[in-house]
Design a protein around this motif. Structure first.
Motif, PDB file in Angstrom:
ATOM      1  N   ILE A  77     -19.778 -28.627   6.379  1.00 51.90           N
ATOM      2  CA  ILE A  77     -19.425 -27.526   7.278  1.00 51.90           C
ATOM      3  C   ILE A  77     -19.960 -26.208   6.737  1.00 51.90           C
ATOM      4  CG2 ILE A  77     -17.517 -26.249   8.286  1.00 51.90           C
ATOM      5  CD1 ILE A  77     -17.968 -29.008   9.502  1.00 51.90           C
ATOM      6  N   VAL A  78     -19.850 -26.007   5.436  1.00 48.34           N
ATOM      7  CA  VAL A  78     -20.325 -24.761   4.828  1.00 48.34           C
ATOM      8  C   VAL A  78     -21.840 -24.642   4.983  1.00 48.34           C
ATOM      9  CG1 VAL A  78     -20.605 -23.545   2.634  1.00 48.34           C
ATOM     10  CG2 VAL A  78     -18.407 -24.567   3.221  1.00 48.34           C
ATOM     11  N   ALA A  79     -22.569 -25.739   4.770  1.00 50.30           N
ATOM     12  CA  ALA A  79     -24.031 -25.700   4.943  1.00 50.30           C
ATOM     13  C   ALA A  79     -24.392 -25.353   6.386  1.00 50.30           C
ATOM     14  CB  ALA A  79     -24.637 -27.040   4.544  1.00 50.30           C
ATOM     15  N   ASP A  80     -23.621 -25.868   7.337  1.00 53.52           N
ATOM     16  CA  ASP A  80     -23.872 -25.542   8.748  1.00 53.52           C
ATOM     17  C   ASP A  80     -23.572 -24.070   9.031  1.00 53.52           C
ATOM     18  OD1 ASP A  80     -24.425 -26.463  11.536  1.00 53.52           O
ATOM     19  OD2 ASP A  80     -22.359 -25.813  11.841  1.00 53.52           O
ATOM     20  N   ARG A  81     -22.530 -23.530   8.397  1.00 49.80           N
ATOM     21  CA  ARG A  81     -22.201 -22.110   8.573  1.00 49.80           C
ATOM     22  C   ARG A  81     -23.338 -21.225   8.044  1.00 49.80           C
ATOM     23  NH1 ARG A  81     -18.110 -24.078  10.721  1.00 49.80           N
ATOM     24  NH2 ARG A  81     -15.999 -23.181  10.634  1.00 49.80           N
ATOM     25  N   VAL A  82     -23.910 -21.589   6.930  1.00 55.09           N
ATOM     26  CA  VAL A  82     -25.021 -20.809   6.368  1.00 55.09           C
ATOM     27  C   VAL A  82     -26.170 -20.744   7.361  1.00 55.09           C
ATOM     28  CG1 VAL A  82     -26.753 -20.736   4.543  1.00 55.09           C
ATOM     29  CG2 VAL A  82     -24.393 -21.302   3.981  1.00 55.09           C
ATOM     30  N   GLU A  83     -26.503 -21.878   7.952  1.00 53.16           N
ATOM     31  CA  GLU A  83     -27.608 -21.914   8.919  1.00 53.16           C
ATOM     32  C   GLU A  83     -27.274 -21.094  10.158  1.00 53.16           C
ATOM     33  OE1 GLU A  83     -31.434 -22.965  10.063  1.00 53.16           O
ATOM     34  OE2 GLU A  83     -30.402 -23.290   8.159  1.00 53.16           O
ATOM     35  N   MET A  84     -26.047 -21.203  10.639  1.00 56.88           N
ATOM     36  CA  MET A  84     -25.637 -20.456  11.830  1.00 56.88           C
ATOM     37  C   MET A  84     -25.710 -18.954  11.603  1.00 56.88           C
ATOM     38  SD  MET A  84     -22.348 -22.786  12.918  1.00 56.88           S
ATOM     39  CE  MET A  84     -21.741 -21.592  14.099  1.00 56.88           C
ATOM     40  N   HIS A  85     -25.178 -18.491  10.490  1.00 58.88           N
ATOM     41  CA  HIS A  85     -25.180 -17.052  10.226  1.00 58.88           C
ATOM     42  C   HIS A  85     -26.589 -16.522   9.988  1.00 58.88           C
ATOM     43  CE1 HIS A  85     -20.886 -16.107  10.155  1.00 58.88           C
ATOM     44  NE2 HIS A  85     -20.681 -17.280   9.569  1.00 58.88           N
ATOM     45  N   ASN A  86     -27.445 -17.319   9.361  1.00 62.83           N
ATOM     46  CA  ASN A  86     -28.841 -16.896   9.184  1.00 62.83           C
ATOM     47  C   ASN A  86     -29.546 -16.747  10.525  1.00 62.83           C
ATOM     48  OD1 ASN A  86     -29.123 -16.552   6.403  1.00 62.83           O
ATOM     49  ND2 ASN A  86     -29.369 -18.739   6.052  1.00 62.83           N
ATOM     50  N   ASN A  87     -29.331 -17.707  11.418  1.00 64.30           N
ATOM     51  CA  ASN A  87     -29.974 -17.643  12.740  1.00 64.30           C
ATOM     52  C   ASN A  87     -29.487 -16.447  13.544  1.00 64.30           C
ATOM     53  OD1 ASN A  87     -31.370 -19.978  12.130  1.00 64.30           O
ATOM     54  ND2 ASN A  87     -29.946 -21.326  13.176  1.00 64.30           N
ATOM     55  N   ILE A  88     -28.176 -16.214  13.535  1.00 64.21           N
ATOM     56  CA  ILE A  88     -27.631 -15.096  14.306  1.00 64.21           C
ATOM     57  C   ILE A  88     -28.048 -13.764  13.687  1.00 64.21           C
ATOM     58  CG2 ILE A  88     -25.471 -13.990  15.008  1.00 64.21           C
ATOM     59  CD1 ILE A  88     -24.278 -16.697  15.408  1.00 64.21           C
ATOM     60  N   CYS A  89     -28.189 -13.732  12.361  1.00 63.81           N
ATOM     61  CA  CYS A  89     -28.674 -12.514  11.706  1.00 63.81           C
ATOM     62  C   CYS A  89     -30.071 -12.149  12.203  1.00 63.81           C
ATOM     63  CB  CYS A  89     -28.670 -12.706  10.197  1.00 63.81           C
ATOM     64  SG  CYS A  89     -29.421 -11.351   9.281  1.00 63.81           S
ATOM     65  N   GLN A  91     -31.403 -13.035  15.031  1.00 63.88           N
ATOM     66  CA  GLN A  91     -31.313 -12.656  16.443  1.00 63.88           C
ATOM     67  C   GLN A  91     -30.865 -11.210  16.596  1.00 63.88           C
ATOM     68  OE1 GLN A  91     -27.724 -13.600  18.524  1.00 63.88           O
ATOM     69  NE2 GLN A  91     -28.846 -14.605  20.189  1.00 63.88           N
ATOM     70  N   ARG A  92     -29.855 -10.806  15.872  1.00 60.54           N
ATOM     71  CA  ARG A  92     -29.314  -9.457  16.030  1.00 60.54           C
ATOM     72  C   ARG A  92     -30.198  -8.410  15.373  1.00 60.54           C
ATOM     73  NH1 ARG A  92     -22.908 -11.290  15.546  1.00 60.54           N
ATOM     74  NH2 ARG A  92     -22.972 -12.451  17.521  1.00 60.54           N
ATOM     75  N   ASP A  93     -30.954  -8.805  14.378  1.00 58.02           N
ATOM     76  CA  ASP A  93     -31.940  -7.890  13.827  1.00 58.02           C
ATOM     77  C   ASP A  93     -33.060  -7.642  14.840  1.00 58.02           C
ATOM     78  OD1 ASP A  93     -32.881  -6.275  11.724  1.00 58.02           O
ATOM     79  OD2 ASP A  93     -34.304  -7.803  11.136  1.00 58.02           O
ATOM     80  N   ASN A  94     -33.423  -8.683  15.585  1.00 58.29           N
ATOM     81  CA  ASN A  94     -34.402  -8.514  16.669  1.00 58.29           C
ATOM     82  C   ASN A  94     -33.852  -7.614  17.770  1.00 58.29           C
ATOM     83  OD1 ASN A  94     -36.278 -10.130  15.395  1.00 58.29           O
ATOM     84  ND2 ASN A  94     -35.631 -11.995  16.431  1.00 58.29           N
ATOM     85  N   TRP A  95     -32.556  -7.756  18.047  1.00 58.91           N
ATOM     86  CA  TRP A  95     -31.944  -6.873  19.037  1.00 58.91           C
ATOM     87  C   TRP A  95     -32.150  -5.409  18.654  1.00 58.91           C
ATOM     88  CZ3 TRP A  95     -26.373  -9.107  20.236  1.00 58.91           C
ATOM     89  CH2 TRP A  95     -26.524 -10.268  20.980  1.00 58.91           C
ATOM     90  N   ASN A  96     -31.899  -5.103  17.403  1.00 58.14           N
ATOM     91  CA  ASN A  96     -32.006  -3.714  16.963  1.00 58.14           C
ATOM     92  C   ASN A  96     -33.416  -3.173  17.183  1.00 58.14           C
ATOM     93  OD1 ASN A  96     -30.725  -1.408  15.451  1.00 58.14           O
ATOM     94  ND2 ASN A  96     -32.432  -1.835  14.081  1.00 58.14           N
ATOM     95  N   SER A  97     -34.433  -3.958  16.813  1.00 58.93           N
ATOM     96  CA  SER A  97     -35.820  -3.505  16.977  1.00 58.93           C
ATOM     97  C   SER A  97     -36.202  -3.390  18.444  1.00 58.93           C
ATOM     98  CB  SER A  97     -36.763  -4.473  16.264  1.00 58.93           C
ATOM     99  OG  SER A  97     -36.464  -4.555  14.881  1.00 58.93           O
ATOM    100  N   LEU A  98     -35.833  -4.383  19.243  1.00 56.31           N
ATOM    101  CA  LEU A  98     -36.222  -4.374  20.658  1.00 56.31           C
ATOM    102  C   LEU A  98     -35.534  -3.249  21.430  1.00 56.31           C
ATOM    103  CD1 LEU A  98     -36.195  -8.233  21.311  1.00 56.31           C
ATOM    104  CD2 LEU A  98     -38.184  -6.754  21.082  1.00 56.31           C
ATOM    105  N   PHE A  99     -34.230  -3.078  21.202  1.00 55.31           N
ATOM    106  CA  PHE A  99     -33.520  -2.011  21.898  1.00 55.31           C
ATOM    107  C   PHE A  99     -34.024  -0.631  21.465  1.00 55.31           C
ATOM    108  CE2 PHE A  99     -29.936  -5.054  22.834  1.00 55.31           C
ATOM    109  CZ  PHE A  99     -30.025  -4.938  24.209  1.00 55.31           C
ATOM    110  N   LEU A 100     -34.298  -0.470  20.179  1.00 57.50           N
ATOM    111  CA  LEU A 100     -34.803   0.821  19.695  1.00 57.50           C
ATOM    112  C   LEU A 100     -36.115   1.181  20.377  1.00 57.50           C
ATOM    113  CD1 LEU A 100     -34.931   3.215  17.701  1.00 57.50           C
ATOM    114  CD2 LEU A 100     -35.978   1.645  16.050  1.00 57.50           C
ATOM    115  N   ASN A 101     -37.063   0.260  20.380  1.00 58.00           N
ATOM    116  CA  ASN A 101     -38.368   0.544  20.983  1.00 58.00           C
ATOM    117  C   ASN A 101     -38.275   0.723  22.493  1.00 58.00           C
ATOM    118  OD1 ASN A 101     -39.593   0.349  18.451  1.00 58.00           O
ATOM    119  ND2 ASN A 101     -39.905  -1.851  18.657  1.00 58.00           N
ATOM    120  N   LEU A 156     -24.277  -5.491  12.959  1.00 58.77           N
ATOM    121  CA  LEU A 156     -24.032  -6.908  13.238  1.00 58.77           C
ATOM    122  C   LEU A 156     -24.910  -7.793  12.364  1.00 58.77           C
ATOM    123  CD1 LEU A 156     -23.836  -6.896  17.149  1.00 58.77           C
ATOM    124  CD2 LEU A 156     -21.937  -7.227  15.561  1.00 58.77           C
ATOM    125  N   ALA A 157     -26.176  -7.411  12.221  1.00 58.93           N
ATOM    126  CA  ALA A 157     -27.084  -8.205  11.390  1.00 58.93           C
ATOM    127  C   ALA A 157     -26.645  -8.195   9.932  1.00 58.93           C
ATOM    128  CB  ALA A 157     -28.511  -7.673  11.523  1.00 58.93           C
TER     129      ALA A 157
END
Length: 417
Positions: A77-89, A91-101, A156-157
């Protein structure tokens, strides 16, 4: 004996016969023994056949205790959480760049339309199209800024980035428990509580459970389970200092080491954690100001664009100036990732909180033999603070001297942050 005879005929009529003998020694009787291969059992032949045919092997795993099985389940479960949080990180980092531009492009395009509208009107062309387009673009930018400033994608990221790091630490701890062997029920329950505490501290969804981005004041992050230590024992630890009567060392612990750890806790609490809370509150005020200013400026620009006319009208100046300022504010807030800086200070303050909790919890155990080895514990504390053992001891001695003189120490405990 073997004999060889050779005859040579001379050209004359007289025949001469020459005999030669070569003696070859007899070879000794050599006995070479070849080891016999062991008889291959039917099971071994079947195993070799499955390997050659690349078929799955029916290998029975070694038996393990139920507690180890529970730890393996938590580890998955912990290994799955690591992957989930990395993926969402990501995604939300992309949000910041896309919304800013996107928002800056919309805002600047609307500002250009408002600024060029009088020139177009001077040529006799209708201004309604430019005025309407500019007003709509400014209104769209206002709505997008309100939403982006509410969720703070850079913050969020950073939340998900910290969650992935902490889950990796937990993953390593569980793997160590499994490798060392003989886990206890307390280890299993503790791992479970840590997973649930991290899930609560760093939620994945946005709606309903998202962390407040603009609290009244900074509260240090808390990602560890609630401690059962009483306030009375905490007060005793705070007031207990080395009085010179040293007990005989055991398991790497001594009265002097305990006093050293208490002094380190005092420095972290009064200097490091306090300073990060102060800086975090300062960043919070700046972020609040920028989050309000951006939508306010685009809203003013939208109203000004509705009154754009000839060169003498003030609507053009208001729309162009407010739109340009809004783009600059947006670039400073989200390009500078002010929300991420606030989250970094919040987590840094939480780091000193968990360090304090760990040291106090260790010192509350009165039986030295039940604690972690004192020398190992001291080294871990020193490394987490970016210090050597000698530097950590010097810090404790300096803190004790400053406390006796009634003054504040002028040094921070951590050299990492």
């Amino acid at each position: 004996m073997a004999s060889l005879q050779a005859s040579f005929l001379l050209p004359s009529s007289r025949k001469t016969i020459t005999q030669a003998s070569i003696h070859v020694p007899k070879l000794p009787n050599l006995r070479i023994s070849v080891p016999r291969l062991p008889k291959t059992s039917t099971a071994s032949l079947k195993l070799i056949e499955e390997l050659c045919l690349n078929q799955p092997l029916n290998i029975i795993p070694p038996t393990q205790s139920p507690l180890t099985s529970h730890l393996h389940a938590i580890l998955d479960i912990v290994a799955d959480r690591v992957e989930m949080h990395n993926n969402i990180c990501q995604q939300r980092d992309n949000w910041n760049s896309l919304f800013l531009n996107s928002i800056n492009m919309i805002t600047l395009a609307a500002s250009v339309m408002a600024a060029t509208a009088p020139a177009v009107g001077a040529l006799g062309a209708p201004l309604l199209g430019l005025k309407l387009s500019s007003a709509l673009l400014f209104s769209a930018a206002t709505g997008m800024l309100v939403m982006v400033n509410k969720i703070q994608p850079s913050q969020l990221a950073e939340e998900q980035r910290n969650a992935a790091r902490l889950f990796k630490q937990l993953q390593t701890q569980i793997q160590t428990l499994i490798t060392v062997g003989a886990p206890t029920q307390r280890d299993v329950d503790s791992a479970m509580e840590k997973v649930l505490a991290l899930d609560k501290a760093y939620p994945l969804p946005l709606l309903g459970v998202m962390l407040e981005k603009f609290p009244k004041k900074l509260e240090p992050a808390s990602w560890w389970p609630n401690s059962s230590h009483s306030d009375e024992s905490k007060t005793q630890n705070e007031n207990a200092h080395f009085d010179g009567n040293q007990r005989q060392g055991s398991n790497g612990w001594s009265d002097q080491l305990e006093a050293e750890m208490r002094e380190v806790v005092e420095v972290m609490k009064t200097k490091d954690a306090k300073d990060y809370v102060r800086l975090g509150n300062l960043v919070l005020k700046v972020n609040k100001t920028l989050a309000i200013s951006g939508p306010l400026l685009t809203g003013i620009a939208a109203l000004g664009s509705a009154f754009v006319g000839d060169w003498s009208s003030g609507g053009m100046v208001v729309a162009a100036a407010a739109g340009s300022l809004a783009a600059a504010v947006n670039a400073l807030e989200h390009g500078g990732q002010i929300g991420m800086v606030f989250e970094m200070y919040r987590n840094s303050a939480g780091f000193f909180g968990v360090m304090e909790e760990s040291i106090r919890g260790t010192l509350e155990e009165t039986d030295w033999e039940k604690r972690e080895n004192g020398q190992v514990f001291e080294r871990k504390v020193a490394l987490k603070l970016g210090r050597s053992l000698s530097q950590l001891r010097q810090l404790a001695a300096k803190s004790a001297a400053a406390r006796q003189e009634g003054i504040s120490i002028d040094e921070f405990a951590s050299k990492l942050f």
